[in-house]
Design a protein around this motif. Structure first.
Motif, PDB file in Angstrom:
ATOM      1  N   ARG A 152      29.762  21.178  33.528  1.00 43.19           N
ATOM      2  CA  ARG A 152      29.432  20.124  34.489  1.00 43.19           C
ATOM      3  C   ARG A 152      30.259  20.235  35.775  1.00 43.19           C
ATOM      4  O   ARG A 152      30.415  19.259  36.513  1.00 43.19           O
ATOM      5  N   THR A 153      30.808  21.403  36.029  1.00 36.64           N
ATOM      6  CA  THR A 153      31.656  21.605  37.200  1.00 36.64           C
ATOM      7  C   THR A 153      31.377  22.977  37.792  1.00 36.64           C
ATOM      8  O   THR A 153      31.173  23.946  37.062  1.00 36.64           O
ATOM      9  N   LEU A 154      31.356  23.038  39.114  1.00 37.18           N
ATOM     10  CA  LEU A 154      31.219  24.305  39.823  1.00 37.18           C
ATOM     11  C   LEU A 154      32.455  24.519  40.687  1.00 37.18           C
ATOM     12  O   LEU A 154      33.031  23.561  41.192  1.00 37.18           O
ATOM     13  N   TYR A 155      32.841  25.769  40.868  1.00 37.72           N
ATOM     14  CA  TYR A 155      33.972  26.110  41.717  1.00 37.72           C
ATOM     15  C   TYR A 155      33.494  27.099  42.781  1.00 37.72           C
ATOM     16  O   TYR A 155      32.961  28.159  42.443  1.00 37.72           O
ATOM     17  N   VAL A 156      33.649  26.726  44.037  1.00 38.99           N
ATOM     18  CA  VAL A 156      33.310  27.647  45.115  1.00 38.99           C
ATOM     19  C   VAL A 156      34.464  28.622  45.270  1.00 38.99           C
ATOM     20  O   VAL A 156      35.590  28.224  45.579  1.00 38.99           O
ATOM     21  N   THR A 157      34.199  29.901  45.061  1.00 32.60           N
ATOM     22  CA  THR A 157      35.246  30.917  45.112  1.00 32.60           C
ATOM     23  C   THR A 157      35.275  31.681  46.429  1.00 32.60           C
ATOM     24  O   THR A 157      36.236  32.390  46.711  1.00 32.60           O
ATOM     25  N   ASP A 158      34.205  31.539  47.224  1.00 29.01           N
ATOM     26  CA  ASP A 158      34.171  32.198  48.540  1.00 29.01           C
ATOM     27  C   ASP A 158      33.474  31.253  49.524  1.00 29.01           C
ATOM     28  O   ASP A 158      32.276  31.366  49.774  1.00 29.01           O
ATOM     29  N   HIS A 159      34.244  30.291  50.060  1.00 33.36           N
ATOM     30  CA  HIS A 159      33.680  29.301  50.977  1.00 33.36           C
ATOM     31  C   HIS A 159      33.078  29.959  52.219  1.00 33.36           C
ATOM     32  O   HIS A 159      32.021  29.545  52.693  1.00 33.36           O
ATOM     33  N   ALA A 160      33.741  30.967  52.742  1.00 33.07           N
ATOM     34  CA  ALA A 160      33.277  31.592  53.981  1.00 33.07           C
ATOM     35  C   ALA A 160      31.904  32.227  53.797  1.00 33.07           C
ATOM     36  O   ALA A 160      31.002  32.049  54.634  1.00 33.07           O
ATOM     37  N   ALA A 161      31.723  32.942  52.697  1.00 33.87           N
ATOM     38  CA  ALA A 161      30.437  33.598  52.451  1.00 33.87           C
ATOM     39  C   ALA A 161      29.340  32.576  52.192  1.00 33.87           C
ATOM     40  O   ALA A 161      28.213  32.720  52.694  1.00 33.87           O
ATOM     41  N   LEU A 162      29.644  31.534  51.428  1.00 28.76           N
ATOM     42  CA  LEU A 162      28.641  30.508  51.136  1.00 28.76           C
ATOM     43  C   LEU A 162      28.246  29.759  52.400  1.00 28.76           C
ATOM     44  O   LEU A 162      27.062  29.490  52.635  1.00 28.76           O
TER      45      LEU A 162
END
Length: 209
Positions: free
Chosen positions: A192-202
């Motif tokens: 139930r949780t997501l972690y953005v690991t590359d904010h710049a690319a997203l």
């Protein structure tokens, strides 16, 4: 070990206030009405949405414990642009102008977090007004993820159903898109949780014209 959640910076807004309890499905505020208060959600979850003249609805976001609701219309003095309804049983306090001014005099350090939260809400609304629903599904999902506030541990609390309702796609499509983002190294998934690991690319992908 369970992650310890920190208290939101605007917790003083609820001091000496009596919260109101909302049953699942109960309306908290209605689109088009006067915004003389905003709400601080103490527990439970609620959904904000926009209704069209034809009765169609578009979910904006799901609010959880610690979130503010209805603050954009409150600060600009215009009628509410969205409605909010309880998803689970909720406890919330309403904040009027007199209460807000009194708390800010006692806690001036709250001004900046409130402005930052307001800016996030305005950005979320702008995405919908700016033709977000006409963008490809993967860009809509990316923009929605970027609009969510991170938990203390950096995670985003959201389900596939909530994402789909917010951007107007099916749960299957959300699963496909998130799987692709994970393969690209932009996301990491948890329960139930997501972690953005590359904010710049997203972000670059989300706002590509």
């Amino acid at each position: 070990m369970a992650e310890r959640r920190t208290e939101p910076p605007w917790a003083p807004l609820a001091q000496d206030q009596s919260p109101r309890t909302y049953a699942p499905g109960q309306l908290i505020y209605l689109q088009g009405t006067e915004a003389d208060t905003f709400f601080y959600l103490l527990s439970g979850s609620a959904r904000s949405y926009i209704s069209s003249e034809t009765g169609d609805e578009r979910v904006l976001t799901t609010h959880r414990s610690g979130d503010l609701m209805g603050e954009a219309a409150f600060f600009d003095g215009c009628p509410r642009v969205s409605s909010a309804v309880a998803v689970t049983e909720c406890r919330a306090v309403s904040i009027d102008r007199e209460r807000l001014e009194r708390v800010l005099r006692a806690h001036p350090e709250l001004a900046l977090p409130l402005l930052q939260y307001l800016a996030r809400t305005v950005r979320l609304l702008s995405d919908h007004v700016d033709g977000m629903s006409f963008r490809p599904a993967d860009q809509r999902v990316a923009r929605y993820l970027l609009s969510l506030p991170a938990e203390p541990g950096g995670g985003l609390r959201c389900t596939h159903e909530e994402i789909g309702a917010a951007v107007g796609v099916s749960r299957v499509t959300v699963s496909r898109v998130l799987g692709e983002f994970t393969r690209r190294g932009w996301l990491k998934t948890g329960y139930r949780t997501l972690y953005v690991t590359d904010h710049a690319a997203l972000r670059a992908f989300a706002f590509t014209e």
